[in-house]
Motif scaffolding. Structure first.
Motif, PDB file in Angstrom:
ATOM      1  N   LEU A 131       0.819  -1.203   0.000  1.00 20.39           N
ATOM      2  CA  LEU A 131       0.000   0.000   0.000  1.00 20.39           C
ATOM      3  C   LEU A 131       0.861   1.264   0.000  1.00 20.39           C
ATOM      4  CD1 LEU A 131      -3.015   0.947   0.319  1.00 20.39           C
ATOM      5  CD2 LEU A 131      -2.426   1.316   2.710  1.00 20.39           C
ATOM      6  N   THR A 132       0.450   2.235  -0.793  1.00 21.71           N
ATOM      7  CA  THR A 132       1.030   3.568  -0.773  1.00 21.71           C
ATOM      8  C   THR A 132      -0.108   4.542  -0.521  1.00 21.71           C
ATOM      9  OG1 THR A 132       2.773   2.982  -2.328  1.00 21.71           O
ATOM     10  CG2 THR A 132       2.291   5.312  -2.095  1.00 21.71           C
ATOM     11  N   ILE A 133       0.095   5.463   0.411  1.00 21.69           N
ATOM     12  CA  ILE A 133      -0.917   6.463   0.734  1.00 21.69           C
ATOM     13  C   ILE A 133      -0.394   7.822   0.295  1.00 21.69           C
ATOM     14  CG2 ILE A 133      -2.299   7.497   2.567  1.00 21.69           C
ATOM     15  CD1 ILE A 133      -1.794   4.888   4.176  1.00 21.69           C
ATOM     16  N   ILE A 134      -1.239   8.577  -0.413  1.00 26.00           N
ATOM     17  CA  ILE A 134      -0.863   9.878  -0.952  1.00 26.00           C
ATOM     18  C   ILE A 134      -1.880  10.903  -0.478  1.00 26.00           C
ATOM     19  CG2 ILE A 134      -0.441  11.200  -3.065  1.00 26.00           C
ATOM     20  CD1 ILE A 134      -0.068   8.430  -4.466  1.00 26.00           C
ATOM     21  N   ALA A 135      -1.407  12.079  -0.087  1.00 22.22           N
ATOM     22  CA  ALA A 135      -2.309  13.144   0.354  1.00 22.22           C
ATOM     23  C   ALA A 135      -1.681  14.503   0.068  1.00 22.22           C
ATOM     24  CB  ALA A 135      -2.614  13.001   1.836  1.00 22.22           C
ATOM     25  N   ASP A 136      -2.494  15.535   0.194  1.00 17.69           N
ATOM     26  CA  ASP A 136      -2.006  16.901  -0.017  1.00 17.69           C
ATOM     27  C   ASP A 136      -1.399  17.502   1.239  1.00 17.69           C
ATOM     28  OD1 ASP A 136      -2.714  17.014  -2.704  1.00 17.69           O
ATOM     29  OD2 ASP A 136      -4.711  17.783  -2.269  1.00 17.69           O
ATOM     30  N   THR A 137      -1.820  17.006   2.415  1.00 16.19           N
ATOM     31  CA  THR A 137      -1.304  17.580   3.658  1.00 16.19           C
ATOM     32  C   THR A 137      -0.686  16.496   4.529  1.00 16.19           C
ATOM     33  OG1 THR A 137      -3.336  17.270   4.947  1.00 16.19           O
ATOM     34  CG2 THR A 137      -3.144  19.327   3.647  1.00 16.19           C
ATOM     35  N   GLU A 138       0.270  16.900   5.335  1.00 17.39           N
ATOM     36  CA  GLU A 138       0.912  15.962   6.251  1.00 17.39           C
ATOM     37  C   GLU A 138      -0.089  15.410   7.255  1.00 17.39           C
ATOM     38  OE1 GLU A 138       3.924  16.529   9.827  1.00 17.39           O
ATOM     39  OE2 GLU A 138       4.940  16.697   7.880  1.00 17.39           O
ATOM     40  N   ARG A 139      -0.959  16.254   7.752  1.00 14.79           N
ATOM     41  CA  ARG A 139      -1.931  15.800   8.751  1.00 14.79           C
ATOM     42  C   ARG A 139      -2.831  14.703   8.190  1.00 14.79           C
ATOM     43  NH1 ARG A 139      -6.458  19.288  12.053  1.00 14.79           N
ATOM     44  NH2 ARG A 139      -7.202  17.514  13.249  1.00 14.79           N
ATOM     45  N   GLU A 140      -3.357  14.925   6.993  1.00 16.13           N
ATOM     46  CA  GLU A 140      -4.226  13.930   6.364  1.00 16.13           C
ATOM     47  C   GLU A 140      -3.472  12.628   6.118  1.00 16.13           C
ATOM     48  OE1 GLU A 140      -7.315  13.807   2.597  1.00 16.13           O
ATOM     49  OE2 GLU A 140      -5.570  15.118   2.460  1.00 16.13           O
ATOM     50  N   LEU A 141      -2.239  12.739   5.679  1.00 15.72           N
ATOM     51  CA  LEU A 141      -1.418  11.563   5.399  1.00 15.72           C
ATOM     52  C   LEU A 141      -1.112  10.787   6.681  1.00 15.72           C
ATOM     53  CD1 LEU A 141       0.104   9.877   3.338  1.00 15.72           C
ATOM     54  CD2 LEU A 141       2.017  11.463   3.559  1.00 15.72           C
ATOM     55  N   VAL A 142      -0.718  11.491   7.721  1.00 16.91           N
ATOM     56  CA  VAL A 142      -0.411  10.818   8.993  1.00 16.91           C
ATOM     57  C   VAL A 142      -1.650  10.117   9.540  1.00 16.91           C
ATOM     58  CG1 VAL A 142       0.242  11.193  11.411  1.00 16.91           C
ATOM     59  CG2 VAL A 142       1.553  12.291   9.584  1.00 16.91           C
ATOM     60  N   ASP A 143      -2.791  10.796   9.515  1.00  7.92           N
ATOM     61  CA  ASP A 143      -4.014  10.174  10.025  1.00  7.92           C
ATOM     62  C   ASP A 143      -4.358   8.898   9.258  1.00  7.92           C
ATOM     63  OD1 ASP A 143      -4.299  12.142  11.955  1.00  7.92           O
ATOM     64  OD2 ASP A 143      -5.835  13.257  10.862  1.00  7.92           O
ATOM     65  N   ALA A 144      -4.268   8.938   7.939  1.00 10.21           N
ATOM     66  CA  ALA A 144      -4.586   7.750   7.130  1.00 10.21           C
ATOM     67  C   ALA A 144      -3.565   6.639   7.358  1.00 10.21           C
ATOM     68  CB  ALA A 144      -4.643   8.125   5.649  1.00 10.21           C
ATOM     69  N   ALA A 145      -2.296   6.999   7.442  1.00 16.35           N
ATOM     70  CA  ALA A 145      -1.249   6.000   7.648  1.00 16.35           C
ATOM     71  C   ALA A 145      -1.368   5.352   9.027  1.00 16.35           C
ATOM     72  CB  ALA A 145       0.127   6.629   7.466  1.00 16.35           C
ATOM     73  N   VAL A 146      -1.733   6.125  10.036  1.00 19.66           N
ATOM     74  CA  VAL A 146      -1.932   5.563  11.373  1.00 19.66           C
ATOM     75  C   VAL A 146      -3.111   4.594  11.360  1.00 19.66           C
ATOM     76  CG1 VAL A 146      -2.670   6.110  13.732  1.00 19.66           C
ATOM     77  CG2 VAL A 146      -0.836   7.426  12.655  1.00 19.66           C
ATOM     78  N   GLN A 147      -4.201   4.976  10.713  1.00 24.63           N
ATOM     79  CA  GLN A 147      -5.351   4.070  10.619  1.00 24.63           C
ATOM     80  C   GLN A 147      -4.948   2.753   9.959  1.00 24.63           C
ATOM     81  OE1 GLN A 147      -8.728   5.917   8.747  1.00 24.63           O
ATOM     82  NE2 GLN A 147      -8.637   7.689  10.104  1.00 24.63           N
ATOM     83  N   HIS A 148      -4.154   2.831   8.898  1.00 28.73           N
ATOM     84  CA  HIS A 148      -3.688   1.629   8.210  1.00 28.73           C
ATOM     85  C   HIS A 148      -2.780   0.804   9.125  1.00 28.73           C
ATOM     86  CE1 HIS A 148      -2.053  -1.028   5.172  1.00 28.73           C
ATOM     87  NE2 HIS A 148      -0.842  -0.634   5.508  1.00 28.73           N
ATOM     88  N   ALA A 149      -1.834   1.465   9.777  1.00 27.40           N
ATOM     89  CA  ALA A 149      -0.886   0.756  10.646  1.00 27.40           C
ATOM     90  C   ALA A 149      -1.603   0.027  11.778  1.00 27.40           C
ATOM     91  CB  ALA A 149       0.142   1.739  11.208  1.00 27.40           C
ATOM     92  N   VAL A 150      -2.634   0.640  12.319  1.00 28.74           N
ATOM     93  CA  VAL A 150      -3.391   0.031  13.410  1.00 28.74           C
ATOM     94  C   VAL A 150      -4.261  -1.116  12.887  1.00 28.74           C
ATOM     95  CG1 VAL A 150      -5.230   0.454  15.099  1.00 28.74           C
ATOM     96  CG2 VAL A 150      -3.342   2.090  14.869  1.00 28.74           C
ATOM     97  N   ALA A 151      -5.038  -0.853  11.845  1.00 29.29           N
ATOM     98  CA  ALA A 151      -6.002  -1.837  11.347  1.00 29.29           C
ATOM     99  C   ALA A 151      -5.350  -3.036  10.675  1.00 29.29           C
ATOM    100  CB  ALA A 151      -6.970  -1.169  10.368  1.00 29.29           C
TER     101      ALA A 151
END
Length: 71
Positions: A19-39
């Motif tokens: 999986l690769t996660i792409i976003a426009d902002t660091e906050r959005e990217l970190v939140d999505a990546a954390v959700q992935h890492a946890v789930a």
């Protein structure tokens, strides 16, 4: 402001996650990546995990070729 990404292929995992996660902002990217890492990877949402994720963020778009995995 450019795109930012984090590429799971760069990290060792038992499942060889691609999986690769792409976003426009660091906050959005970190939140999505954390959700992935946890789930998916069973991590806990901690300040340390968020710091590690912030440190792995790259600017631009991910390469098609998988990066070498970190040790």
């Amino acid at each position: 402001m450019g795109r930012k990404f984090i590429d799971c292929r760069a990290f060792p995992s038992e499942m060889n996650c691609s999986l690769t996660i792409i976003a426009d902002t660091e906050r959005e990217l970190v939140d999505a990546a954390v959700q992935h890492a946890v789930a998916v990877h069973g991590h806990q949402d901690t300040p340390e995990l968020r710091d590690q994720i912030r440190g792995a963020i790259k600017d631009g778009m991910p390469p098609e070729e998988a990066p070498s995995r970190a040790v």
